[in-house]
Design a protein around this motif. Structure first.
Motif, mmCIF file in Angstrom:
data_model
loop_
_atom_site.group_PDB
_atom_site.id
_atom_site.type_symbol
_atom_site.label_atom_id
_atom_site.label_comp_id
_atom_site.label_asym_id
_atom_site.label_seq_id
_atom_site.Cartn_x
_atom_site.Cartn_y
_atom_site.Cartn_z
ATOM 1 N N THR A 14 -4.161 -4.609 10.401
ATOM 2 C CA THR A 14 -4.673 -5.760 9.667
ATOM 3 C C THR A 14 -5.902 -5.347 8.887
ATOM 4 O OG1 THR A 14 -3.832 -7.257 11.353
ATOM 5 C CG2 THR A 14 -5.698 -8.045 10.088
ATOM 6 N N ASP A 15 -6.072 -5.971 7.715
ATOM 7 C CA ASP A 15 -7.282 -5.725 6.935
ATOM 8 C C ASP A 15 -8.461 -6.506 7.511
ATOM 9 O OD1 ASP A 15 -6.173 -3.999 5.000
ATOM 10 O OD2 ASP A 15 -5.372 -5.699 3.878
ATOM 11 N N GLU A 126 -1.278 -11.756 7.081
ATOM 12 C CA GLU A 126 -0.975 -11.249 5.742
ATOM 13 C C GLU A 126 -0.647 -9.747 5.723
ATOM 14 O OE1 GLU A 126 -4.246 -11.229 2.917
ATOM 15 O OE2 GLU A 126 -2.842 -11.188 1.233
ATOM 16 N N THR A 127 -1.572 -8.947 6.228
ATOM 17 C CA THR A 127 -1.420 -7.497 6.087
ATOM 18 C C THR A 127 -0.164 -6.996 6.796
ATOM 19 O OG1 THR A 127 -3.831 -7.394 6.125
ATOM 20 C CG2 THR A 127 -2.657 -5.310 6.244
ATOM 21 N N LEU A 130 3.083 -8.001 4.997
ATOM 22 C CA LEU A 130 3.299 -7.247 3.757
ATOM 23 C C LEU A 130 3.593 -5.779 4.023
ATOM 24 C CD1 LEU A 130 0.633 -8.781 1.356
ATOM 25 C CD2 LEU A 130 3.100 -9.189 1.391
ATOM 26 N N SER A 131 2.896 -5.180 4.973
ATOM 27 C CA SER A 131 3.157 -3.763 5.275
ATOM 28 C C SER A 131 4.635 -3.563 5.608
ATOM 29 C CB SER A 131 2.307 -3.293 6.451
ATOM 30 O OG SER A 131 0.947 -3.225 6.109
ATOM 31 N N TYR A 327 1.255 -11.974 -0.602
ATOM 32 C CA TYR A 327 1.249 -13.059 0.404
ATOM 33 C C TYR A 327 0.221 -14.048 -0.101
ATOM 34 C CZ TYR A 327 0.734 -14.769 5.380
ATOM 35 O OH TYR A 327 0.688 -15.473 6.567
ATOM 36 N N ARG B 161 -1.397 -2.929 2.991
ATOM 37 C CA ARG B 161 -0.263 -3.837 2.767
ATOM 38 C C ARG B 161 0.843 -3.210 1.929
ATOM 39 N NH1 ARG B 161 -3.496 -8.493 0.252
ATOM 40 N NH2 ARG B 161 -4.740 -7.810 2.024
ATOM 41 N N GLU B 165 3.315 -0.052 8.227
ATOM 42 C CA GLU B 165 2.154 -0.510 9.000
ATOM 43 C C GLU B 165 1.509 0.594 9.831
ATOM 44 O OE1 GLU B 165 5.281 -1.321 9.554
ATOM 45 O OE2 GLU B 165 5.751 -1.324 11.697
#
Lengths: 436, 436
Positions: A14-15, A126-127, A130-131, A327, B161, B165
């Motif tokens: 995660t960011d 989100e992250t 999307l990843s 996202y 993203r 991951e």
């Protein structure tokens, strides 16, 4: 698996800004606002005519492991207040997720995933979402073009060495989804049940060399002894014509296959086919590999090739290694929202989508409409609702097995207008229409 | 971590053919032959002038976890005989590994890793070694070009993203190694101690919208309340000029930074700098992000930009997402071996390498020589031995911390002839000479 186990948790994939936004939102009360975030691609990669949604299953698995244990909370506590850290400790996604099922085609603006819940519980995903979707969809989209180019011949994914070690099994899964038949990657065999493939590399032939010269025949004898005459012998370590002769000498006409990994594959395949036939090995198959992409695969269509091994270009998405999905927050407490500072404008409001088709099954248009509006029903066309429920009240719903998603890709490709299957650069196969 | 734990084992991050070769080699006795395998890149990605070795640390960590537990053996037993499965159960690498230290530059043919042991114990490491080195070196090589283009300004990696991951934290690590200052990826903060960064996205501004319109100022107030005036406010959700005015109104001239994520970043940076200065926020920094690559970064060199946020192009290696390294058997029982069927010929024999430099420190040549020969000493140049021991008798030696490897990259870039730092397409910065 213990969900608080460091190896199992996906929470830090995660960011940092997802959590700083969370902290501020918890502070000002906006954390509890009911929100919808949507995942979509503004455009397809350059020249591509369709995309294939992939990764949904992996994302939902990762969602179930999106938990903050002690190890994750220690990192969070490094830049967050105690209230936010406490909130993370109890984090469970309790909202709803709908989306295009894995294996569905997508086009620019297709709402491939729609995540609804409080701002706080949705923003932190989100992250990770999307990843997973950007990677897997990029690979599946490239793979589908390769499968189309192969026109029914066997396709083996063998790109593990040219991508991150954990991206490798995900790539194998995405390729299988898109129609590949097998993979070299054993972790993909274990995790996803993708059929495994592979027999030998040049190193195996070379290890039978010695101070007294080459002993290709010994390598072949050893491999046939270990794996039977149905094995695939790699014949291009030294001289291909001699390699083929030795291969048939050792295994007999029942030899399963020979692999050619270098040189002008078309010319060599023809020569080798003629040689095999002359030696009576008429059923021995020819596998080719070595820097293949969809164009090279298509160029070999007229040649006596029985199977393709595809590596690098598959795992790097054949020039498009990421799907470029975003996202975006589209609705807050029932009100559509969108940024408007640039050309990257978004369309507000939670959306749904249908795809219209002629009665022949050929698709005509992607129609994205507001979730609160009536489903569009263009005159004279069949329409199919594209989004399905995936998570309800935090509970992940049963997903179809990979084999079913694989069928969906195959059906989707058949539904494209003929120019949609062209490999050359072009526009999306069907237009996307946005209703209000 | 229990090395036989499914989550911890790296043994199946492997191509099936490594294990079928193993089975045949165990059957015919060649499994115990003393072999050297080498990792090298035949060429650099198109137009690149140097590469940066990255991933060595991650590979050696993965090597320690290359163990076959019950879960791994179950997969292996699906296509291998009982003797081979038993051998895998006891697998420990007992050989030696030497290589370029992480952070060292490399050129075509540089022997970046050399693995010596029995054929059996070495051959099974091919896929894992290449996956890690090809990924991490591709990212680090692109990152180094970006760092060079930024000419000392702060660089934040934010591409999670747009990649798998688990590739995301590895990318963050590789970027940091190459000179980036921070990452958005929290798993990289945890695993590798890379400094974290990130404050807010457009969603945070938008969640403060409502039926009564936009409330950008409320978002800014909330963020400053939660994170202090030193935070970075994202000013381009609606109108940048208004966003900057509100940001300074809320945070005062002590505002840490503003971020611009869209539009013509050069023009906007100038406008925003002027506006900030007029508002007395002379120390407020400007962060830009949005589709940046090394060329866009260089193009902004004359603009008042204080920091770059780089996402997609970093994690996809700026057009070269894989380093293209191979793992080749070069020596068997002291005898050099090489395939010779095509243009992809390899050079046999275990090798070592030195790099020669003028007394100014500028490098001149990469010299690859046979390990059994004397170290080359070209007249009038300093030479530096490039390979260091990494594993001895199966034991992983102490590696330098990431900070030291980061210094090595920085020193390497300084050592390049000036044209080696050009971003335009070109030849390798120095030639590689192969001695017999």
């Amino acid at each position: 698996m213990d969900l608080r186990d460091a190896a199992g948790s996906t929470a830090l994939l995660t960011d940092q800004y997802e959590l700083t936004m969370l902290a501020a939102a918890l502070g000002d009360g906006s954390a509890t606002r009911r929100c919808t975030f949507e995942v979509f691609a503004r455009r397809l990669p350059h020249g591509r005519r369709y995309g294939v949604v992939a990764g949904t299953g992996r994302f939902l698995d990762a969602l179930a492991r999106f938990r903050f244990g002690d190890a994750e909370l220690e990192i969070a506590a490094g830049f967050l207040d105690a209230e936010t850290v406490a909130w993370l400790r109890d984090y469970r996604f309790t909202g709803d997720i709908a989306g295009y099922p894995e294996g569905e085609l997508y086009f620019p603006g297709s709402p491939v995933l729609s995540v609804t819940g409080t701002f706080a519980e949705c923003v932190v995903l989100e992250t990770l979402a999307l990843s997973v979707l950007n990677h897997d969809s990029a690979i599946a989209s490239a793979a589908a073009r390769m499968v189309g180019a192969a026109a029914g011949r066997r396709m083996i994914e063998m790109g593990s060495r040219r991508t991150h070690e954990q991206a490798a099994p995900a790539s194998a899964r995405a390729a299988y989804l898109a129609g590949f038949d097998a993979t070299s990657n054993l972790e993909a065999v274990r995790r996803y049940g993708v059929p495994g493939a592979g027999t030998s590399a040049h190193a195996f032939t070379l290890v039978h060399s010695g101070a007294d010269g080459e002993h290709e025949i010994e390598a072949f004898r050893s491999q046939v002894a270990a794996h039977g005459t149905g094995t695939t012998l790699l014949v291009d370590t030294f001289d291909i014509t001699r390699g083929v002769a030795l291969a048939v000498e050792v295994a007999g006409p029942e030899l399963g296959a020979v692999r050619i990994d270098s040189g002008d594959l078309g010319v060599l395949a023809r020569q080798v086919r003629r040689q095999l036939d002359e030696l009576g090995a008429v059923k021995t198959r020819i596998v080719v590999s070595g820097d293949l992409d969809e164009y090279a695969i298509a160029a070999l269509r007229a040649e006596p090739v029985d199977a393709y091994g595809v590596g690098t270009q598959l795992v790097i998405g054949s020039g498009a290694p990421t799907a470029g999905m975003v996202y975006k927050l589209v609705e807050v407490d029932g009100v559509p929202v969108a940024k408007r500072s640039s050309h990257k404008e978004s369309r507000g409001g939670a959306k749904r989508a249908v795809r219209s088709a002629r009665d022949t099954g050929t698709i005509v248009e992607e129609i994205v409409y507001q979730a609160t509006a009536d489903r569009p029903a263009p005159d004279g066309y069949e329409v199919r609702e594209l989004m399905v429920p995936l998570v309800r009240g935090g509970a992940v719903l049963d997903l179809p097995p990979l084999a079913v998603s694989r069928e969906l890709v195959a059906r989707g490709l058949v539904s494209l207008p003929w120019e949609g299957l062209k490999l050359s650069d072009g526009e999306p196969a069907v237009p996307t229409t946005f209703l209000a």
